[in-house]
Scaffold this motif. Structure first.
Motif, short mmCIF file in Angstrom:
data_model
loop_
_atom_site.label_atom_id
_atom_site.label_comp_id
_atom_site.label_asym_id
_atom_site.label_seq_id
_atom_site.Cartn_x
_atom_site.Cartn_y
_atom_site.Cartn_z
N ILE A 275 -29.05 8.73 -13.12
CA ILE A 275 -28.60 10.07 -12.73
C ILE A 275 -27.17 9.93 -12.26
CG2 ILE A 275 -28.94 12.03 -11.17
CD1 ILE A 275 -31.85 11.17 -10.87
N TYR A 276 -26.27 10.74 -12.79
CA TYR A 276 -24.91 10.71 -12.25
C TYR A 276 -24.33 12.11 -12.17
CZ TYR A 276 -23.22 10.39 -17.17
OH TYR A 276 -22.96 10.59 -18.51
N ILE A 277 -23.40 12.24 -11.25
CA ILE A 277 -22.75 13.52 -10.97
C ILE A 277 -21.25 13.28 -10.92
CG2 ILE A 277 -23.21 13.14 -8.51
CD1 ILE A 277 -23.01 16.14 -8.08
N ALA A 278 -20.48 14.22 -11.46
CA ALA A 278 -19.03 14.11 -11.44
C ALA A 278 -18.43 15.49 -11.23
CB ALA A 278 -18.51 13.50 -12.74
N LEU A 279 -17.35 15.53 -10.50
CA LEU A 279 -16.51 16.73 -10.39
C LEU A 279 -15.22 16.43 -11.12
CD1 LEU A 279 -17.10 17.52 -6.63
CD2 LEU A 279 -18.13 18.67 -8.57
N VAL A 280 -14.80 17.33 -12.02
CA VAL A 280 -13.66 17.06 -12.87
C VAL A 280 -12.68 18.22 -12.83
CG1 VAL A 280 -14.96 15.54 -14.41
CG2 VAL A 280 -14.87 17.99 -14.90
N LYS B 256 -16.31 7.49 -16.38
CA LYS B 256 -16.27 7.77 -14.94
C LYS B 256 -14.92 7.42 -14.32
CE LYS B 256 -18.37 3.34 -13.58
NZ LYS B 256 -19.55 2.72 -12.91
N ASP B 257 -14.11 6.63 -15.01
CA ASP B 257 -12.78 6.28 -14.52
C ASP B 257 -11.69 7.11 -15.19
OD1 ASP B 257 -13.71 4.20 -12.81
OD2 ASP B 257 -13.96 2.92 -14.57
N GLY B 258 -12.08 8.17 -15.89
CA GLY B 258 -11.12 8.99 -16.61
C GLY B 258 -10.16 9.71 -15.68
N ALA B 259 -8.99 10.07 -16.22
CA ALA B 259 -7.97 10.74 -15.41
C ALA B 259 -8.41 12.11 -14.95
CB ALA B 259 -6.67 10.85 -16.22
N ASN B 260 -9.40 12.70 -15.62
CA ASN B 260 -9.87 14.05 -15.24
C ASN B 260 -10.89 14.02 -14.11
OD1 ASN B 260 -11.83 12.79 -16.91
ND2 ASN B 260 -12.69 14.77 -17.46
N VAL B 261 -11.35 12.84 -13.71
CA VAL B 261 -12.42 12.73 -12.72
C VAL B 261 -11.85 12.84 -11.30
CG1 VAL B 261 -14.22 11.24 -11.76
CG2 VAL B 261 -13.88 11.37 -14.23
N ILE B 262 -12.40 13.76 -10.52
CA ILE B 262 -12.00 13.95 -9.13
C ILE B 262 -12.96 13.22 -8.20
CG2 ILE B 262 -11.75 15.70 -7.32
CD1 ILE B 262 -10.80 17.61 -9.55
N ALA B 263 -14.25 13.26 -8.52
CA ALA B 263 -15.26 12.56 -7.72
C ALA B 263 -16.40 12.13 -8.63
CB ALA B 263 -15.78 13.46 -6.60
N TYR B 264 -17.06 11.05 -8.25
CA TYR B 264 -18.15 10.53 -9.09
C TYR B 264 -19.17 9.80 -8.23
CZ TYR B 264 -20.66 7.93 -12.70
OH TYR B 264 -21.64 7.42 -13.51
N GLU C 252 -30.64 10.04 -2.92
CA GLU C 252 -29.38 10.68 -2.59
C GLU C 252 -28.25 9.88 -3.21
OE1 GLU C 252 -28.86 12.58 1.22
OE2 GLU C 252 -26.89 11.60 1.47
N ILE C 253 -27.35 10.57 -3.88
CA ILE C 253 -26.22 9.94 -4.56
C ILE C 253 -24.93 10.42 -3.90
CG2 ILE C 253 -25.03 9.62 -6.76
CD1 ILE C 253 -27.68 10.29 -8.16
N PRO C 254 -24.26 9.59 -3.12
CA PRO C 254 -22.98 10.00 -2.51
C PRO C 254 -21.90 10.15 -3.58
CG PRO C 254 -23.92 8.06 -1.42
CD PRO C 254 -24.67 8.24 -2.70
N LEU C 255 -21.00 11.08 -3.36
CA LEU C 255 -19.85 11.27 -4.24
C LEU C 255 -18.64 10.54 -3.68
CD1 LEU C 255 -20.27 15.01 -5.20
CD2 LEU C 255 -19.73 13.21 -6.84
N ASN C 256 -18.02 9.74 -4.51
CA ASN C 256 -16.79 9.05 -4.13
C ASN C 256 -15.61 9.85 -4.69
OD1 ASN C 256 -14.87 7.08 -3.36
ND2 ASN C 256 -14.97 6.18 -5.41
N TYR C 257 -14.79 10.39 -3.80
CA TYR C 257 -13.65 11.20 -4.22
C TYR C 257 -12.45 10.29 -4.46
CZ TYR C 257 -15.98 15.63 -3.46
OH TYR C 257 -16.82 16.70 -3.57
N VAL C 258 -12.02 10.23 -5.71
CA VAL C 258 -10.83 9.45 -6.04
C VAL C 258 -9.58 10.30 -5.95
CG1 VAL C 258 -12.07 7.83 -7.50
CG2 VAL C 258 -11.17 9.92 -8.52
N ARG C 259 -9.76 11.63 -5.88
CA ARG C 259 -8.63 12.55 -5.69
C ARG C 259 -9.06 13.62 -4.69
NH1 ARG C 259 -5.90 14.87 -10.96
NH2 ARG C 259 -4.43 15.50 -9.33
N THR C 260 -8.26 13.80 -3.65
CA THR C 260 -8.55 14.84 -2.67
C THR C 260 -7.42 15.85 -2.58
OG1 THR C 260 -7.63 13.45 -0.91
CG2 THR C 260 -10.02 13.34 -1.28
N ASP C 261 -6.45 15.73 -3.50
CA ASP C 261 -5.30 16.63 -3.46
C ASP C 261 -5.53 17.92 -4.25
OD1 ASP C 261 -5.38 15.06 -5.78
OD2 ASP C 261 -3.25 15.38 -6.17
N ILE C 262 -6.60 17.99 -5.03
CA ILE C 262 -6.91 19.20 -5.79
C ILE C 262 -8.40 19.50 -5.68
CG2 ILE C 262 -5.04 18.83 -7.44
CD1 ILE C 262 -7.17 17.97 -9.46
#
Length: 717
Positions: free
Chosen positions: A612-617, A646-654, A673-683
């Motif tokens: 199971i995976y979740i991403a915000l893009v 999951k390491d794509g430039a469009n990924v904000i959190a995964y 429970e799957i925590p989201l790791n935010y690689v970008r917090t500026d948008i």
């Protein structure tokens, strides 16, 4: 040999300057050196449309820098991400790698370039690194001897691999470009045509272990003398050579505008009458033709007859006049840097006359190629002892927010940052951190979708008017308990939404239903709440040897279609702008041994794994064939190139969870429970992707008859 040049950064000569309240960010720390990078791209064909080619290569170019003992240390997914004044690195041995172009299975014109260049950084020195990228494709062409044309007509050569192929129709000198998939290293060819006696002719062959950056020339020859037996005398010889280079195209970045010792994208705060010098650089990779500054009060400040001025196209008299009033221009007027770099300074004579309030200067730079860049310099002047800044939208979450401010006067005492719900009478003080005169505080425990006000106060002056922000809503997923299902008339596929509602979830049922099977169904026997859970059952779908293994799956998006009977095309993602911290839900998972495998990622006999995976893009989208506009398109026919990264430039959190063993009781479910790791917090995100599969490598048609039950998904804020 000719080559492309992509200029990513120029060596910058730093001019001395002093900026109020800011350190010189061009200074190197102890042991550091500076690296400037350029990329030379060798091409094998004459480029017809240079403007289009340069734009595409510049947009797609990636540069990664690795240190031999630490691995990847810098990653730039776009040219614009590389610092204009070079990259600061500690001394040592490194490798720079660069990629650009289009990585597609088979194409007549889309090519993929790759380069690799070791280099050494010395402390206190600037190292110029040129990464030479060459065609990384396998290249193939066909040539026919005149004798072949006498004995064979309507001939076509088909060349390709299991992910794509090209048809070379008739006598053509076209080159084809191939990216070899991990599952197929051989390039196959098939020659077909009609012999002189009217009979069909076919000849098949293989180029084993086709090598990147290699040109394979298929020479079709006729070695016989009997036209009636011509087919038996047609041979194909394959010559191979390194890809050569024929053309030059120069690609430059747009001009860069950057603050000297400060981030120009953020407002500068200063005390009235004590702003001091404020400087910014304008740099180009080709000579600059325009540097235009516009501001509503520019004429009143400088007396230039208008509220905008082009610093590169003004007379010497005007230049002297504005310099006397505090606006100066320094540049590189000779040598290799001539016209490439300027420093503009608002001197104390200019800034000391700025009144209270916000002063916004729009800066536009244009180079000799017509490339343009803009920036906005904001100087906020206040006579107050402290100041409260507007909040940044991306700093406001559902239950937390970051507020900022500054101390303007060193005489400020008893400084506090405080907040309250809009309309409340009592303020809550919050602990803050101070860096120089800048203040920052993180407020936690807030209520979603609620408006708050905040302010910075001190004993020195009366409290200023507060600022406001509204927290994000704690939005939840539609049909997150998997209660709503339907099977529309005329369709065998079970759908995961109620009749009349909008689709949010979908599954592979559209494909499996063609074989009268469902891989994802409602289940009333095992559940956490409500009436149903979602049952994801991996299985072989088909009859006898006709069919394929299909993973039980559910995803946010839509099943778009199939190709080659069993190959699915999926559109992943739905609009989503809130930012949860985790995905929570309930699961029962029973893995089985793998019975089907077409990938080296998992083998027959291994225990299957669920995922199971979740991403915000972000808002970028993809296209595949006639399908477009989706955050992610998964095409199992070409899964190496059309799968989620999951390491794509469009990924904000995964976040992901892989289930390597059975979980849950005989008829009960357990919470995950799957925590989201935010690689970008500026948008903030634009879309959400969630994918669940009873077989992790189901998109490779690999797995076993595993079963996963899911229920009551919840986004945790």
């Amino acid at each position: 040999m000719k080559k492309y040049i992509i200029s990513m950064a120029a060596t910058i000569a730093v001019m001395a300057a002093v900026t109020t309240g800011c350190a010189d960010d061009n200074e190197l720390a102890l042991g550091e050196g500076r690296v400037t990078v350029s990329t030379s791209i060798s091409t094998d064909v004459k480029v017809q449309s240079r403007a289009e080619t340069t734009a595409e290569l510049a947009e797609n170019c990636m540069v990664w820098i690795s240190k031999k003992d630490k691995g990847l240390v810098r990653r730039y997914d776009h040219l614009a991400d590389i610092p204009a004044d070079g990259i600061k690195l500690m001394s040592g041995d490194y490798v720079a790698e660069a990629w650009t172009g289009d990585s597609v299975p088979a194409s007549w014109d889309k090519r993929w370039f790759k380069g690799y260049q070791p280099f050494t950084v010395q402390a206190g020195a600037t190292t110029n690194v040129n990464v030479v990228c060459k065609v990384a494709n396998v290249v193939a062409s066909v040539a026919y001897s005149d004798q072949v044309k006498d004995v064979l007509s309507d001939y076509t050569m088909t060349i390709g691999h299991n992910r794509g192929s090209l048809e070379y129709i008739g006598d053509t000198d076209a080159k084809g470009y191939f990216m070899m998939p991990s599952t197929d290293k051989n390039l196959t060819w098939t020659l077909s045509g009609t012999l002189a006696d009217g009979s069909p002719f076919t000849k098949i062959g293989v180029i084993e272990n086709a090598a990147p950056a290699t040109w394979y020339k298929l020479n079709v020859k006729y070695t016989g003398s009997d036209i009636e037996l011509g087919g038996g005398y047609i041979t194909i010889e394959v010559d191979q050579s390194a890809v050569n280079n024929e053309d030059t195209v120069v690609i430059e970045m747009a001009p860069d505008i950057s603050g000297f010792g400060f981030d120009i994208s953020k407002q500068l705060m200063a005390e009235k009458g004590n702003v001091g010098r404020c400087s910014f650089f304008v740099r180009g990779t080709t000579p600059l033709t325009d540097i235009v500054i516009a501001n509503d009060e520019l004429d009143a400040m400088l007396g230039i007859g208008g509220n905008d001025i082009n610093l590169l196209k003004m007379s010497s008299d005007i230049s002297s006049a504005i310099a006397a009033k505090g606006v100066t221009l320094l540049g590189s007027f000779s040598g290799v840097s001539q016209g490439l770099m300027y420093k503009v300074s608002f001197e104390d004579a200019f800034t000391s006359r700025l009144g209270d309030g916000e002063h916004r200067y729009t800066i536009r730079a244009v180079d000799s190629n017509g490339k343009e860049a803009t920036a906005t310099l904001i100087i906020k002047v206040s006579d107050a002892a402290v100041i409260t800044y507007d909040i940044v939208a991306a700093d406001v979450w559902a239950t937390s927010a970051t507020i900022t401010g500054a101390i303007v006067k060193d005489t400020a005492t008893n400084v506090k940052m405080r907040y309250r719900k809009l309309g409340a009478s009592e303020w809550t003080d919050v602990e803050y951190t101070r860096s120089g005169n800048a203040l920052s505080a993180i407020i936690t425990g807030l209520s979603p979708a609620t408006t708050y006000e905040y302010v910075v106060v001190c004993d020195e002056t009366p409290a200023p008017a507060p600022m406001t922000f509204t927290t994000e809503a704690a939005k939840q997923l539609p049909n997150c308990g998997f209660e709503d299902w339907q099977q529309p008339g005329g369709s065998n596929a079970t759908l995961i939404y109620a009749s009349g509602d909008d689709m949010f979830w979908d599954s592979g049922n559209h494909g499996s239903a063609k074989m009268s099977k469902q891989v994802t169904t409602p289940d009333a026997s095992i559940k956490h709440g409500g009436s149903y859970s979602a049952k994801l059952a991996s299985q072989f779908v088909g009859f006898g040897t006709l069919g394929a293994f299909a993973a039980g799956n559910i995803f946010v998006g839509q099943f778009l279609g199939t190709e080659n009977t069993t190959k699915g095309i999926l559109g992943w993602g739905r609009e989503w702008t809130t930012r949860p911290k985790a995905l929570r839900g309930y699961i029962k998972y029973t893995p089985q041994n793998v019975t089907y495998s077409s990938t080296d990622k998992i083998s027959k006999g291994d225990l299957d794994r669920g995922i199971i995976y979740i991403a915000l893009v972000d808002g970028s989208t993809m296209s595949y064939g006639s399908y477009s506009g989706w955050p992610q398109i998964v095409a199992t026919k070409d899964i190496d190139n059309y799968s989620f990264n999951k390491d794509g430039a469009n990924v904000i959190a995964y976040g992901e969870k892989i289930f390597t063993e059975a979980v849950g009781g005989e008829s009960s479910m357990v919470q995950f429970e799957i925590p989201l790791n935010y690689v970008r917090t500026d948008i903030k995100p634009s879309n959400i992707i969630i994918t669940c599969s009873a077989s992790q490598y189901g998109d490779y048609y690999s797995g076993g008859p595993s079963v996963m039950y899911l229920d009551d998904f919840e986004l945790v804020y």
